[in-house]
Design a protein around this motif. Structure first.
Motif, PDB file in Angstrom:
ATOM      1  N   SER A   1       0.827  -1.203   0.000  1.00  0.00           N
ATOM      2  CA  SER A   1       0.000   0.000   0.000  1.00  0.00           C
ATOM      3  C   SER A   1       0.864   1.258   0.000  1.00  0.00           C
ATOM      4  O   SER A   1       1.720   1.438   0.867  1.00  0.00           O
ATOM      5  N   PHE A   2       0.606   2.169  -0.971  1.00  0.00           N
ATOM      6  CA  PHE A   2       1.424   3.377  -1.044  1.00  0.00           C
ATOM      7  C   PHE A   2       1.162   4.286   0.147  1.00  0.00           C
ATOM      8  O   PHE A   2       2.087   4.696   0.858  1.00  0.00           O
TER       9      PHE A   2
ATOM     10  N   ILE B   1       5.124   5.848   4.020  1.00  0.00           N
ATOM     11  CA  ILE B   1       5.597   5.986   5.404  1.00  0.00           C
ATOM     12  C   ILE B   1       7.028   5.481   5.518  1.00  0.00           C
ATOM     13  O   ILE B   1       7.888   6.121   6.132  1.00  0.00           O
ATOM     14  N   ILE B   2       7.284   4.320   4.910  1.00  0.00           N
ATOM     15  CA  ILE B   2       8.624   3.724   4.954  1.00  0.00           C
ATOM     16  C   ILE B   2       9.650   4.621   4.264  1.00  0.00           C
ATOM     17  O   ILE B   2      10.747   4.867   4.797  1.00  0.00           O
ATOM     18  N   LYS B   3       9.304   5.150   3.105  1.00  0.00           N
ATOM     19  CA  LYS B   3      10.252   5.944   2.316  1.00  0.00           C
ATOM     20  C   LYS B   3      10.666   7.228   3.018  1.00  0.00           C
ATOM     21  O   LYS B   3      11.829   7.648   2.945  1.00  0.00           O
ATOM     22  N   LEU B   4       9.713   7.854   3.700  1.00  0.00           N
ATOM     23  CA  LEU B   4       9.978   9.176   4.268  1.00  0.00           C
ATOM     24  C   LEU B   4      10.219   9.166   5.771  1.00  0.00           C
ATOM     25  O   LEU B   4      10.366  10.217   6.382  1.00  0.00           O
TER      26      LEU B   4
ATOM     27  N   LEU C   1      18.238   1.475  -1.568  1.00  0.00           N
ATOM     28  CA  LEU C   1      18.038   2.762  -0.905  1.00  0.00           C
ATOM     29  C   LEU C   1      17.855   2.643   0.600  1.00  0.00           C
ATOM     30  O   LEU C   1      17.778   3.649   1.305  1.00  0.00           O
ATOM     31  N   GLY C   2      17.776   1.416   1.094  1.00  0.00           N
ATOM     32  CA  GLY C   2      17.674   1.194   2.532  1.00  0.00           C
ATOM     33  C   GLY C   2      16.358   1.618   3.139  1.00  0.00           C
ATOM     34  O   GLY C   2      16.290   1.983   4.319  1.00  0.00           O
ATOM     35  N   TRP C   3      15.274   1.565   2.348  1.00  0.00           N
ATOM     36  CA  TRP C   3      13.978   2.001   2.870  1.00  0.00           C
ATOM     37  C   TRP C   3      13.536   1.170   4.066  1.00  0.00           C
ATOM     38  O   TRP C   3      12.946   1.689   5.003  1.00  0.00           O
TER      39      TRP C   3
END
Length: 563
Positions: free
Chosen positions: A102-103, A109-112, A152-154
C-alpha cells in the motif's frame, strides 16, 4: 499510568469487510488488548473496491468509540502531508503498518520515515504479501520495488511482524538483515458445535474468502469437475468479488459443471454472521495459494467444520490431528480422493471428525499465550536502537574552531595539575564564562562549555569535579563544589528507542555545598545554603537551608549556621 500509543495503519477497516483477514486480525487484536494499549486505527472511509463512502462515519477527524480511537480519511484528504500531520498529532510510541504494497499506508511511510518519523519505531506486517504464492502475481514489478528498497535502505531498521515460521522465512528471503518477530494472528471466535445431518453420498462444502487469484477458487471448481456423478456436492461461495475478470473465469467453469455439482454464490458475510452460517456445512474447501493465518480456516474449525485446504497455510498438521486435509496443489488427484473420502463418511464418523476439528484448533491457538506474545511484540518494538540516535537539534554554542581550541586549552590547563587560579579565571572569561572575584578552581576539573557557565564571587571548585554543562550551569556566590562532584546537564530519554538527548539547567544558589562524590542531575536547583552530603544524588531540587542525603537525596535535617 499512560498506556503506550499505537497507530495502526490499514487501507480498509470496519464497517467494511471486503479486505478479509487483515480486518479480522486487527479487530480481534485491538479488542483483546485495548486495556493495555491506546490504539489509533487510521484507515479510509470506503471498503475495498467500493465507491460508496461509509454513511455513518464522519471522515477526516479523530473520534473514540468503545475505548478505541479512529480516523477515516476520505479520498481528497488522503495526502502525505495530512497523514504525517495526523501522526505527529497522535505522537504514537509505535507505528504498526498492515500492508507491504500500500502506497499511502505503508510504502510512503517507509520511504519518508527518516525525515519525519525517525524517532518512532515501525512494525510492518506484510500480511502474507511476500509469500511465494503472492509474489508469483505481478512478480516483475514486485521484485523491482524490493530490489530498489534494498539499494536505498527504505526497510532498514524496520521490524517485521510474521504470523508464523514460514512467513518469517519468506521475509528473510527478501530482507536478510532485518529483524523479524513472530506473533500468530488472533481471532475472537469461540468453539461452536452443532449436529449436522450427514447423508450418504452427499456433501455440503463452502468457500469463504476474497474472490481473487491468490485464493484459487478456479482450482477448487476444476477439482469438482472430476468428482464422479454418483456423488452429490453442494458448494456455496462466500466472499467479496475482488477481481471481476477472475470471477468471470470462475463463472465459465461453474456453467460447465456436471449436474451432481451445485455451486451458488452467496455474497459476503459480516463478522457476526460467519460462525452461525458456516456451522451448517460439512467442510471448508479452500485450496489457497497462500494464507499467513487464514481466519476462515480457524473459524471453520472452531465451528466444527473440518477443512480441505492446500499446504500453503499454517495448518498443515490438520490431517494428522484428524481435522481435515492439507494437500499439495501439484496433486489434483489427491484433492479428488480426499473429497470422495469425506463424501463417504457416515454420520458417526463425521460427528467424530467435527469434534476433533474443534479440539485441534483450540489446542493449537492458545489465546492467552497469543495475547502475551502481542504484548511482548509491541513493547519489544521499543528496544533501544542507537543507530537512530540524532541530536541535530542540540546547539552547543560557539564555533567549531572555538570548541576545538577549548578542548586543547582544557586539556592542558584545567584537566591537568596546572595550579594557578588567576590564569584559569582569565582563560574561562576568554572563552565566554562569567566569573566573579575570588573564584578558586582546583586541578583536574572538567568543564564542557565555558560559555555556558556563570560563577559568582568566592566560589570553590575542588579537584576532579566534572561540570557537564550541555545547558547553563549557574553557581552563585559562596557556594562550594567538593572534589569528585558531578554536575550533569545531559540525560537520555530511556522511553524512546532513539535514546533522545535531554538537557536541563543546574543552579547552585548562594552558600550551597555540593559534597564530595555527589551527583546533581539535569533541572536541579540547590536552594540557598542547602547541603548535599557525600555520595548522594540529587534528582529533584533542594530546599534552602536543608541537608539532603541518599539516592535519591531526601531531607535529613535543617542546616543551622552559627556565626
Amino acid at each position: 499510568m499512560n498506556k503506550p500509543k499505537i497507530a495502526i495503519l490499514i487501507d480498509w477497516y470496519l464497517p467494511g469487510t471486503k479486505a478479509g483477514g487483515p480486518v479480522r486480525s486487527i479487530y480481534s487484536l485491538v479488542n483483546l488488548l485495548k486495556n493495555d494499549f491506546n490504539f489509533y486505527i487510521i484507515t479510509t472511509n470506503k471498503d475495498l473496491r467500493s465507491k460508496q463512502e461509509y454513511t455513518n462515519i464522519k471522515p477526516n477527524e479523530l473520534f473514540t468509540e468503545d475505548g478505541i480511537n479512529y480516523f477515516y480519511f476520505d479520498a481528497k484528504f488522503l495526502t502525505s502531508n495530512n497523514m504525517f500531520n495526523l501522526l505527529n498529532q497522535i505522537s504514537p510510541n509505535l507505528i504498526y503498518l498492515n500492508s507491504f504494497w500500500s502506497f499511502n499506508f505503508s510504502v510512503n511511510i517507509i520511504k519518508l520515515r527518516r525525515n519525519i518519523f525517525k524517532k518512532t519505531p515501525i512494525l510492518l506486517a506484510p500480511r502474507g504479501m511476500l509469500s511465494k504464492g503472492a509474489m508469483s502475481l505481478k512478480s516483475f514489478k514486485k521484485n523491482v520495488f524490493i530490489n530498489l528498497s534494498r539499494i536505498l535502505g527504505w526497510h532498514k531498521n524496520i521490524i517485521f511482524h510474521a504470523t508464523n515460521e514460514q512467513e518469517k522465512n519468506d521475509i528473510l528471503l527478501r530482507f536478510k538483515t532485518e529483524k523479524v518477530k513472530i506473533a500468530p494472528n488472533v481471532n475472537v471466535a469461540v468453539p461452536l458445535l452443532i449436529t449436522k445431518i450427514k447423508e450418504s453420498n452427499r456433501l455440503n462444502l463452502f468457500f469463504l474468502s476474497r474472490i481473487s487469484p491468490v485464493k484459487n477458487l478456479h482450482f477448487a471448481l476444476q477439482i469438482l469437475q472430476s468428482i464422479p456423478s454418483s456423488y452429490n456436492i453442494n458448494y456455496d461461495i462466500f466472499g467479496n468479488i475482488e477481481d471481476e475478470n477472475y470471477w468471470s473465469e470462475c463463472l465459465k467453469i461453474i456453467n460447465q459443471l456436471p449436474k451432481n455439482i451445485t455451486v451458488t454464490y452467496k455474497g459476503e458475510l459480516q463478522f457476526n454472521e460467519v460462525q452461525n452460517t458456516i456451522c451448517n456445512y460439512h467442510f471448508l474447501f479452500l485450496p489457497t495459494l497462500n494464507e499467513n493465518f487464514g481466519h476462515s480456516i480457524v473459524e471453520s474449525l472452531l465451528s466444527g467444520c473440518p477443512v480441505i485446504i492446500s499446504n500453503q497455510t499454517p495448518w498443515n498438521d490438520c490431517e494428522q490431528n484428524h481435522a481435515g486435509f492439507a494437500l499439495s496443489l501439484d496433486d489434483k488427484q489427491a484433492f479428488i480422493d480426499k473429497i470422495i473420502i469425506c463424501i463417504e463418511l457416515t454420520q458417526q464418523q463425521y460427528d467424530a471428525t467435527s469434534k476433533l476439528a474443534i479440539n485441534y484448533i483450540t489446542n493449537k491457538t492458545n489465546l492467552t499465550e497469543n495475547i502475551n506474545t502481542y504484548k511482548n511484540l509491541f513493547m519489544s518494538s521499543h528496544t533501544t536502537d542507537l543507530s537512530t540516535f540524532n541530536n541535530d537539534w542540540y546547539k552547543p554554542g560557539g564555533t567549531l574552531l572555538k570548541r576545538a581550541m577549548w578542548y586543547i586549552v582544557s586539556k592542558f590547563y584545567f584537566k591537568s595539575s596546572f595550579p594557578f587560579y588567576g590564569f584559569k579565571r582569565f582563560l574561562l572569561r576568554l572563552f565566554g564564562a562569567k566569573i566573579g572575584k575570588g573564584f578558586i578552581i582546583k586541578p583536574h576539573v572538567s568543564i564542557k562549555y565555558p560559555w555556558k557557565l556563570v560563577v559568582g564571587d568566592d566560589v570553590w571548585i575542588g579537584e576532579n569535579v566534572w561540570i557537564d554543562n550541555l545547558a547553563l550551569v549557574t553557581i552563585k556566590s559562596n557556594a562550594c563544589i567538593s572534589q569528585g562532584a558531578m554536575l550533569l546537564c545531559g540525560n537520555h530519554n530511556y522511553k524512546r528507542s532513539t535514546f533522545d538527548l535531554m538537557v536541563g539547567t543546574i543552579t547552585i544558589d548562594e552558600g550551597a555545598w555540593v559534597g564530595a562524590q555527589t551527583v546533581i542531575c539535569p533541572g536541579v536547583r540547590m536552594g540557598s545554603h542547602s547541603l548535599l552530603t557525600v555520595g548522594s544524588i540529587a534528582t529533584t531540587s533542594l530546599e534552602e537551608f536543608w541537608i539532603y542525603q541518599g539516592n535519591p537525596a531526601q531531607k535529613l535535617k535543617k542546616r543551622v549556621i552559627k556565626s
